[in-house]
Enzyme design. Structure first.
Site, mmCIF file in Angstrom:
data_model
loop_
_atom_site.group_PDB
_atom_site.id
_atom_site.type_symbol
_atom_site.label_atom_id
_atom_site.label_comp_id
_atom_site.label_asym_id
_atom_site.label_seq_id
_atom_site.Cartn_x
_atom_site.Cartn_y
_atom_site.Cartn_z
ATOM 1 N N LEU A 262 2.911 1.408 37.071
ATOM 2 C CA LEU A 262 3.219 0.012 36.738
ATOM 3 C C LEU A 262 3.301 -0.213 35.235
ATOM 4 C CD1 LEU A 262 0.578 -1.828 35.666
ATOM 5 C CD2 LEU A 262 -0.040 -1.667 38.052
ATOM 6 N N GLY B 237 13.739 0.816 17.516
ATOM 7 C CA GLY B 237 13.006 -0.280 16.879
ATOM 8 C C GLY B 237 11.727 0.225 16.258
ATOM 9 N N CYS C 186 -1.030 3.159 26.928
ATOM 10 C CA CYS C 186 -0.631 4.280 27.793
ATOM 11 C C CYS C 186 0.175 5.357 27.070
ATOM 12 C CB CYS C 186 0.156 3.746 28.980
ATOM 13 S SG CYS C 186 -0.786 2.535 29.921
ATOM 14 N N LYS D 244 4.166 -5.249 23.264
ATOM 15 C CA LYS D 244 5.503 -5.533 23.790
ATOM 16 C C LYS D 244 5.480 -6.965 24.320
ATOM 17 C CE LYS D 244 5.031 -3.948 28.552
ATOM 18 N NZ LYS D 244 5.588 -3.105 29.600
HETATM 19 C C1 UGA Z 1 4.106 2.540 30.512
HETATM 20 C C2 UGA Z 1 5.107 3.096 31.535
HETATM 21 O O1 UGA Z 1 6.383 2.489 31.338
HETATM 22 C C3 UGA Z 1 4.633 2.815 32.973
HETATM 23 O O2 UGA Z 1 5.521 3.405 33.900
HETATM 24 C C4 UGA Z 1 3.225 3.422 33.141
HETATM 25 O O3 UGA Z 1 2.704 3.153 34.427
HETATM 26 C C5 UGA Z 1 2.294 2.815 32.109
HETATM 27 O O4 UGA Z 1 2.805 3.091 30.783
HETATM 28 C C6 UGA Z 1 0.945 3.436 32.272
HETATM 29 O O5 UGA Z 1 0.796 4.626 31.982
HETATM 30 O O6 UGA Z 1 0.039 2.780 32.795
HETATM 31 P P1 UGA Z 1 3.627 0.115 29.504
HETATM 32 O O7 UGA Z 1 2.661 0.789 28.588
HETATM 33 O O8 UGA Z 1 3.239 -1.143 30.203
HETATM 34 O O9 UGA Z 1 4.085 1.127 30.670
HETATM 35 O O10 UGA Z 1 4.876 -0.253 28.627
HETATM 36 P P2 UGA Z 1 6.413 0.198 28.514
HETATM 37 O O11 UGA Z 1 7.264 -0.845 29.103
HETATM 38 O O12 UGA Z 1 6.590 1.594 28.960
HETATM 39 O O13 UGA Z 1 6.590 0.148 26.931
HETATM 40 C C7 UGA Z 1 5.842 1.024 26.095
HETATM 41 C C8 UGA Z 1 6.222 0.828 24.649
HETATM 42 O O14 UGA Z 1 7.514 1.342 24.397
HETATM 43 C C9 UGA Z 1 6.240 -0.618 24.161
HETATM 44 O O15 UGA Z 1 5.599 -0.672 22.903
HETATM 45 C C10 UGA Z 1 7.711 -0.935 24.041
HETATM 46 O O16 UGA Z 1 7.970 -1.913 23.051
HETATM 47 C C11 UGA Z 1 8.266 0.417 23.638
HETATM 48 N N1 UGA Z 1 9.709 0.603 23.971
HETATM 49 C C12 UGA Z 1 10.109 0.570 25.267
HETATM 50 C C13 UGA Z 1 10.615 0.846 22.958
HETATM 51 O O17 UGA Z 1 10.244 0.895 21.755
HETATM 52 N N2 UGA Z 1 11.935 1.045 23.275
HETATM 53 C C14 UGA Z 1 12.370 1.017 24.556
HETATM 54 O O18 UGA Z 1 13.583 1.213 24.779
HETATM 55 C C15 UGA Z 1 11.446 0.768 25.576
#
Ligand code: UGA
Length: 438
Positions: free
Chosen positions: A151, A254, A261, A324
């Site tokens: 998630l 970015g 995580c 985020k």
């Molecule tokens: C992440 C994974 O996406 C989940 O599948 C996983 O279950 C979770 O970790 C976990 O291990 O519990 P999460 O940490 O909620 O989820 O956030 P993400 O949506 O993955 O984003 C992580 C970071 O990457 C954020 O700082 C976001 O801003 C950054 N990001 C994301 C980018 O810089 N560029 C992108 O294109 C996407």
């Protein structure tokens, strides 16, 4: 079915509520009195869209309870979900799995019938097999399975009730059948599932996060090159994303990834590989980490150049503190890191975030915090957009122009319509899009 959930952090609280939502009787346990009190009263201890509403609905059914007594949660349940955190160990890259170990001990000590202990926490590969052997030694009626969680914060309910896939790490038909029964409602709805051995199921989770982190760092590495040759990484990313084999998701350049995580999981994965004699296989993750952290340094150095090469005496508005949007989580937040670094170098840093101010204050109490983006931006020499909340992408550049001292914006998330802002008289700078030779 009667389930127990051990740990009511992000994962545990959402999992407990969703399991009750699909019809199970759930008692969730945590040692943290304030979390249990809040959840029992129907108030989420963290911000997650839709969670307060879900809590209210399932608490009203009587199928969900929260308790500080491990015995109350565990006794009578036939499936126990372990959902505790595995933070980075202080002074090491490895994961701290002491909470997982003690959760398993709590289940074994309090179980009064045969059942399945299902680990959902993200753990170093090999943990499940070790726990399985330990449980088998102390209790003949309990078996261990692993069921990793994918998630995302901000989409936690949707990801739990309509996941992309379920992975069942099992060692017996009983364990597989039990998990099929627990997730029956989701499987009937078409969610695909895979069975795996225990180490594979643990690896699926860390491999997924490692891949996502690598994808983000890949596009951020391209951003570094774009900055040198004045190319535009947003166009590059869109063009790459049309190729189905690459895909456009997680290709937003970015400020890079943060949160509780991705950063700690890639480090723990590398540390575990080292222990297993496979350091070479994951050495690239160190580079992924370095690229990610360089984006924060780049944002700080570009901001300094924009305000004339010196932070002292300059007022900088930072829009966003959460790692985020749609989250109040500030763990390893790139936005807050950049804010704190500019503050350390002498800037008067004024932070706004729609949801994460309290958590940010607890971590960095010396930064200035404001209840509205307008107040944070008043008389600013520069606005740094650091977390892409909709509120910020919808800002009217005309209205904000009259607030600031200098109409200068650094968009570290590449979400601003540069033309509209430029037309309104702003100097707009963006990571990875050229024009940064300031
Ligand atoms: C992440 C994974 O996406 C989940 O599948 C996983 O279950 C979770 O970790 C976990 O291990 O519990 P999460 O940490 O909620 O989820 O956030 P993400 O949506 O993955 O984003 C992580 C970071 O990457 C954020 O700082 C976001 O801003 C950054 N990001 C994301 C980018 O810089 N560029 C992108 O294109 C996407």
């Amino acid at each position: 079915m009667r389930l127990s959930v051990i740990g009511t952090g992000y994962l545990g609280a959402v999992h407990a509520a969703c399991m009750a939502h699909i019809g199970h009787e759930v008692v969730a346990y945590d040692t943290d009195a304030s979390k249990i009190a809040a959840l029992s009263a129907g108030t989420s201890p963290f911000y997650e869209p839709g969670f307060d509403e879900l809590l209210a609905t399932v608490l009203a059914t009587g199928r969900l309870r929260f308790t500080q007594s491990a015995q109350e949660a565990v006794s009578g349940a036939t499936v126990h979900f372990v959902c505790v955190g595995t933070p980075q160990l202080a002074g090491s890259d490895a994961a701290n799995i002491e909470y997982v170990d003690s959760a398993f001990r709590a289940v074994v000590a309090n179980a009064d019938c045969d059942g399945l202990i299902v680990g959902k926490s993200t753990v170093p590969v090999g943990t499940a097999q070790r726990l399985s052997a330990e449980v088998a030694k102390t209790s003949s009626g309990l078996e261990v399975a692993w069921n990793p969680e994918f998630l995302r914060e901000g989409k936690a309910i949707e990801d739990t009730l309509q996941p992309d896939r379920l992975v069942f790490g099992v060692t017996s038909e009983y364990a597989e059948k039990t998990l099929q029964e627990v997730y029956g409602a989701l499987l009937d709805g078409g969610t695909p599932y895979l069975t795996a051995d225990l180490p594979t199921s643990e690896l699926v989770k860390v491999a997924a996060n490692a891949f996502l982190a690598t994808k983000i760092s890949f596009i951020n590495a391209m951003a570094e090159v774009c900055e040198i040759v004045d190319a535009d990484v947003t166009v590059l990313s869109r063009a790459l994303g049309y190729d189905d084999r690459i895909g456009k998701r997680f290709l937003n350049a970015g400020l890079g990834f943060g949160g509780g995580c991705l950063p700690k999981d890639i480090r723990a994965f590398s540390a575990r590989a080292g222990e297993l004699g496979a350091s070479d296989a994951l050495r690239f993750l160190h580079e992924v980490d370095k690229i990610n952290l360089r984006r924060r340094e780049k944002a700080v150095s570009v901001a300094r150049a924009i305000v004339g090469g010196e932070f002292l005496g300059k007022s900088i508005a930072v829009l966003g503190a959460a790692f985020k949007p749609n989250s109040d989580d500030v763990r390893d937040s790139p936005a807050l890191n950049v804010a704190a670094a500019m503050h350390l170098k002498g800037a008067d840093v004024r932070v706004h975030d729609p949801k994460a101010i309290d958590n940010a204050k607890a971590r960095f109490p010396t930064l200035g915090y404001f209840d509205s983006a307008e107040d944070a931006c008043r008389k600013a020499d520069l606005i740094v957009l650091a977390t892409e909340w909709d509120e910020y992408t919808n800002i009217d550049p005309e209205a904000f122009r009259s607030l600031v001292k200098e109409p200068r914006l650094l968009d570290t998330r590449n979400v601003i319509d540069r033309e509209t802002w430029s037309r309104a008289g702003w100097q707009v700078y963006s990571l990875g899009r050229g024009g940064l030779h300031v």
